[in-house]
Design a protein around this motif. Structure first.
Motif, PDB file in Angstrom:
ATOM      1  N   ALA A  35       2.179  -9.109  -2.752  1.00  0.00           N
ATOM      2  CA  ALA A  35       2.284  -9.101  -1.280  1.00  0.00           C
ATOM      3  C   ALA A  35       2.013 -10.525  -0.776  1.00  0.00           C
ATOM      4  CB  ALA A  35       1.273  -8.121  -0.683  1.00  0.00           C
ATOM      5  N   LYS A  37       1.927 -11.771   2.058  1.00  0.00           N
ATOM      6  CA  LYS A  37       1.088 -11.931   3.252  1.00  0.00           C
ATOM      7  C   LYS A  37      -0.341 -12.302   2.863  1.00  0.00           C
ATOM      8  CE  LYS A  37       1.857  -7.707   4.162  1.00  0.00           C
ATOM      9  NZ  LYS A  37       2.050  -6.500   4.963  1.00  0.00           N
ATOM     10  N   CYS A  38      -0.751 -11.888   1.663  1.00  0.00           N
ATOM     11  CA  CYS A  38      -2.108 -12.129   1.199  1.00  0.00           C
ATOM     12  C   CYS A  38      -2.235 -13.476   0.506  1.00  0.00           C
ATOM     13  CB  CYS A  38      -2.491 -11.007   0.240  1.00  0.00           C
ATOM     14  SG  CYS A  38      -4.029 -11.282  -0.643  1.00  0.00           S
ATOM     15  N   ARG A 119       9.498   2.891   6.123  1.00  0.00           N
ATOM     16  CA  ARG A 119       8.034   2.998   6.018  1.00  0.00           C
ATOM     17  C   ARG A 119       7.584   4.328   6.612  1.00  0.00           C
ATOM     18  NH1 ARG A 119       3.152  -1.270   7.307  1.00  0.00           N
ATOM     19  NH2 ARG A 119       1.482   0.205   6.828  1.00  0.00           N
ATOM     20  N   MET A 160       8.217   3.597   1.789  1.00  0.00           N
ATOM     21  CA  MET A 160       7.011   2.801   1.536  1.00  0.00           C
ATOM     22  C   MET A 160       5.858   3.415   2.321  1.00  0.00           C
ATOM     23  SD  MET A 160       4.967   0.139   2.953  1.00  0.00           S
ATOM     24  CE  MET A 160       5.776  -1.192   3.805  1.00  0.00           C
ATOM     25  N   HIS A 162       1.928   2.522   3.043  1.00  0.00           N
ATOM     26  CA  HIS A 162       0.810   1.583   2.822  1.00  0.00           C
ATOM     27  C   HIS A 162      -0.356   2.090   3.653  1.00  0.00           C
ATOM     28  CE1 HIS A 162      -1.691  -1.967   2.544  1.00  0.00           C
ATOM     29  NE2 HIS A 162      -1.739  -2.006   3.856  1.00  0.00           N
ATOM     30  N   GLY A 198      -0.160  -1.809  -0.731  1.00  0.00           N
ATOM     31  CA  GLY A 198      -1.264  -2.568  -1.332  1.00  0.00           C
ATOM     32  C   GLY A 198      -2.593  -1.885  -1.071  1.00  0.00           C
ATOM     33  N   GLY A 199      -3.657  -2.691  -1.089  1.00  0.00           N
ATOM     34  CA  GLY A 199      -4.971  -2.170  -0.719  1.00  0.00           C
ATOM     35  C   GLY A 199      -5.666  -1.338  -1.783  1.00  0.00           C
ATOM     36  N   GLU A 230       2.112  -2.815  -4.294  1.00  0.00           N
ATOM     37  CA  GLU A 230       2.254  -4.107  -3.602  1.00  0.00           C
ATOM     38  C   GLU A 230       0.903  -4.805  -3.539  1.00  0.00           C
ATOM     39  OE1 GLU A 230       3.974  -3.392   0.258  1.00  0.00           O
ATOM     40  OE2 GLU A 230       5.729  -2.368  -0.564  1.00  0.00           O
ATOM     41  N   PRO A 231       0.335  -5.127  -4.684  1.00  0.00           N
ATOM     42  CA  PRO A 231      -1.008  -5.719  -4.643  1.00  0.00           C
ATOM     43  C   PRO A 231      -1.040  -7.108  -4.022  1.00  0.00           C
ATOM     44  CG  PRO A 231      -0.132  -5.781  -6.882  1.00  0.00           C
ATOM     45  CD  PRO A 231       0.850  -4.988  -6.055  1.00  0.00           C
ATOM     46  N   GLY A 232      -1.910  -7.264  -3.051  1.00  0.00           N
ATOM     47  CA  GLY A 232      -2.216  -8.589  -2.514  1.00  0.00           C
ATOM     48  C   GLY A 232      -3.536  -8.980  -3.144  1.00  0.00           C
ATOM     49  N   GLU A 233      -4.610  -8.530  -2.528  1.00  0.00           N
ATOM     50  CA  GLU A 233      -5.965  -8.836  -3.008  1.00  0.00           C
ATOM     51  C   GLU A 233      -6.151  -8.556  -4.497  1.00  0.00           C
ATOM     52  OE1 GLU A 233      -8.543 -10.454   0.031  1.00  0.00           O
ATOM     53  OE2 GLU A 233      -8.757 -10.202  -2.126  1.00  0.00           O
ATOM     54  N   TYR A 324      -5.808 -14.053   1.853  1.00  0.00           N
ATOM     55  CA  TYR A 324      -5.794 -14.179   3.319  1.00  0.00           C
ATOM     56  C   TYR A 324      -6.546 -15.440   3.780  1.00  0.00           C
ATOM     57  CZ  TYR A 324      -4.080  -9.428   2.847  1.00  0.00           C
ATOM     58  OH  TYR A 324      -3.357  -8.341   2.484  1.00  0.00           O
TER      59      TYR A 324
HETATM   60  C1  LIG Z   1       2.811  -3.169   3.556  1.00  0.00           C
HETATM   61  C2  LIG Z   1       1.694  -3.880   2.865  1.00  0.00           C
HETATM   62  N1  LIG Z   1       1.753  -4.039   1.539  1.00  0.00           N
HETATM   63  C3  LIG Z   1       0.786  -4.687   0.855  1.00  0.00           C
HETATM   64  C4  LIG Z   1      -0.305  -5.219   1.517  1.00  0.00           C
HETATM   65  C5  LIG Z   1      -1.327  -5.957   0.717  1.00  0.00           C
HETATM   66  O1  LIG Z   1      -2.581  -5.393   0.829  1.00  0.00           O
HETATM   67  P1  LIG Z   1      -3.812  -5.908  -0.015  1.00  0.00           P
HETATM   68  O2  LIG Z   1      -3.878  -7.379   0.102  1.00  0.00           O
HETATM   69  O3  LIG Z   1      -4.974  -5.252   0.636  1.00  0.00           O
HETATM   70  O4  LIG Z   1      -3.594  -5.447  -1.411  1.00  0.00           O
HETATM   71  C6  LIG Z   1      -0.415  -5.066   2.913  1.00  0.00           C
HETATM   72  C7  LIG Z   1      -1.528  -5.611   3.697  1.00  0.00           C
HETATM   73  O5  LIG Z   1      -1.404  -5.841   4.860  1.00  0.00           O
HETATM   74  C8  LIG Z   1       0.621  -4.380   3.597  1.00  0.00           C
HETATM   75  O6  LIG Z   1       0.577  -4.205   4.929  1.00  0.00           O
END
Ligand SMILES: Cc1ncc(COP(=O)(O)O)c(C=O)c1O
Ligand SMILES: NCCCCNCC[C@H](N)C(=O)O
Length: 365
Positions: A35, A37-38, A119, A160, A162, A198-199, A230-233, A324
């Protein structure tokens, strides 16, 4: 010696997470997409792409970055696409996931022939923070009504979900997936892939990774679907530090130390969620409040215990500084933006990016 402030990404530490991610794919069949965004620091994508299956995104720019810098699949998702970006998003992605039936309908013609998803918001989550809770009241994040979703099922091949947020509790994940199956199982049966978002902190030390794999595998086999995570963290946890230097010390009822960084500018998530930065070891007898150098009165990283009194010039290291942080860093107060350095697998440290006055100036007009 590299000049502070800088983020230091340790590839060996990153690898520990990546190996667990690859293990999950091997044991469960679930593919993992980073992900962006992370974490979007592409200088370490060479390593990450060997263990992950691609990227997922939140915007046109992220989808372009994923497509150009990370091999494998590129998923596109955004809360809302605009007319003038949709063409480029489609050109840079393998799959597009729409956030609402409205967006799916609006871009139905232009996305004809593309792998499309929607979604779905199951209206349950593990978030302890309202601001990060996708299932918050009146949430705009996804469609929640199974009967409405059924009306567009022939336009998509996947969904999807999340709804996990910093979830390190497998039982809770399992419970929520069961809830999703009960509520949306008849729709899941009609598609060929599901992303669980993710999460989920499955790379954590004590996480029951084998149970997790079995659950994912059973879910995938029951509905005959490809599962994505969709792992970010979870991809980058504990891989990075933020290295700073003490610029001043003072005593105002407490020992204070001001460092050459700013929580607001360089670890903004901590400020948003009112959390403290982390430092280890933190068990000495000299306690200090470590403060940022911006003018924000609450620019405070946290309170830490040191073995010795702090002196101007001492270097400190905040832990767990990958997620982040770099994606959210900003030029507040014109504070020098941290450089980015990588500790390579052979132990050598490479400085990959420095920011200077020109970057600050160019960021504005
Ligand atoms: C759609 C989606 N996927 C993946 C993630 C990544 O989450 P995390 O960093 O908590 O694993 C997020 C976090 O905002 C999200 O909104
Ligand atoms: N550490 C404090 C909580 C952070 C929550 N992260 C939120 C990002 C997440 N992927 C989301 O918004 O769903």
């Amino acid at each position: 010696m590299i000049k502070t402030p800088y983020y230091l990404i340790d590839k060996a530490a990153l690898l520990k997470n990546l190996e667990k991610i690859a293990y999950v794919r091997q044991q469960s069949g679930a593919k993992s997409l980073l992900a962006l965004k992370c974490f979007a620091t592409w200088s370490v994508f060479d390593l990450m792409q060997e263990y992950m299956d691609g990227t997922t995104s939140s915007s046109l720019y992220e989808v372009k970055l994923g497509n150009t810098k990370f091999k494998g699949e590129t998923h596109a998702y955004s809360v809302a696409y605009s007319d003038d970006e949709i063409r480029e998003v489609l050109d840079h992605s393998d799959k597009i996931i729409f956030n609402s039936i409205g967006q799916l309908s609006r871009f139905k013609d232009i996305s004809e022939g593309k792998t499309r998803g929607l979604r779905v918001n199951p209206q349950v989550s593990t978030s302890e923070f309202l601001i990060a809770d996708p299932a918050r009241p009146f949430s705009r994040l996804g469609e929640w009504d199974p009967s409405k979703i059924e009306t567009v099922i022939s336009d998509v091949s996947g969904f999807m979900f999340h709804n996990n947020c910093e979830n390190d509790d497998f039982e809770r994940f399992d419970e929520m997936l069961t809830f999703i199956e009960e509520r949306f199982g008849h729709l899941i049966q009609q598609v060929s892939w599901i992303s669980l978002g993710g999460g989920i902190h499955f790379t954590g030390e004590d996480y029951p990774i084998d149970q997790f794999c079995q659950r994912l595998k059973a879910f995938s086999e029951k509905y005959d679907i490809q599962v994505y995570l969709e792992p970010g963290e979870a991809s980058i946890t504990k891989s990075t530090t933020l290295e700073v230097t003490v610029l001043d010390t003072l005593f105002n009822g407490k020992n204070l130390a001001v460092v050459d960084s700013s929580i607001e500018a360089h670890m903004l998530d901590l400020l948003i969620y009112r959390e403290s930065a982390k430092m280890a070891p933190c068990d000495g007898e000299h306690e200090y409040m470590i403060c940022g150098k911006s003018c924000l009165a609450g620019d405070i990283f946290g309170e830490f215990k040191f073995k010795q009194t702090l002196q101007v010039g001492d270097r400190l290291s905040f832990e767990d500084a990958a997620g982040y942080t770099m994606v959210k860093k900003n030029w507040f107060n014109g504070v020098k933006m941290p450089s980015i350095a990588i500790r390579q697998l052979d132990g050598s440290i490479e400085l990959v990016r420095e920011f200077d006055y020109n970057d600050f100036e160019q960021n504005l007009s």
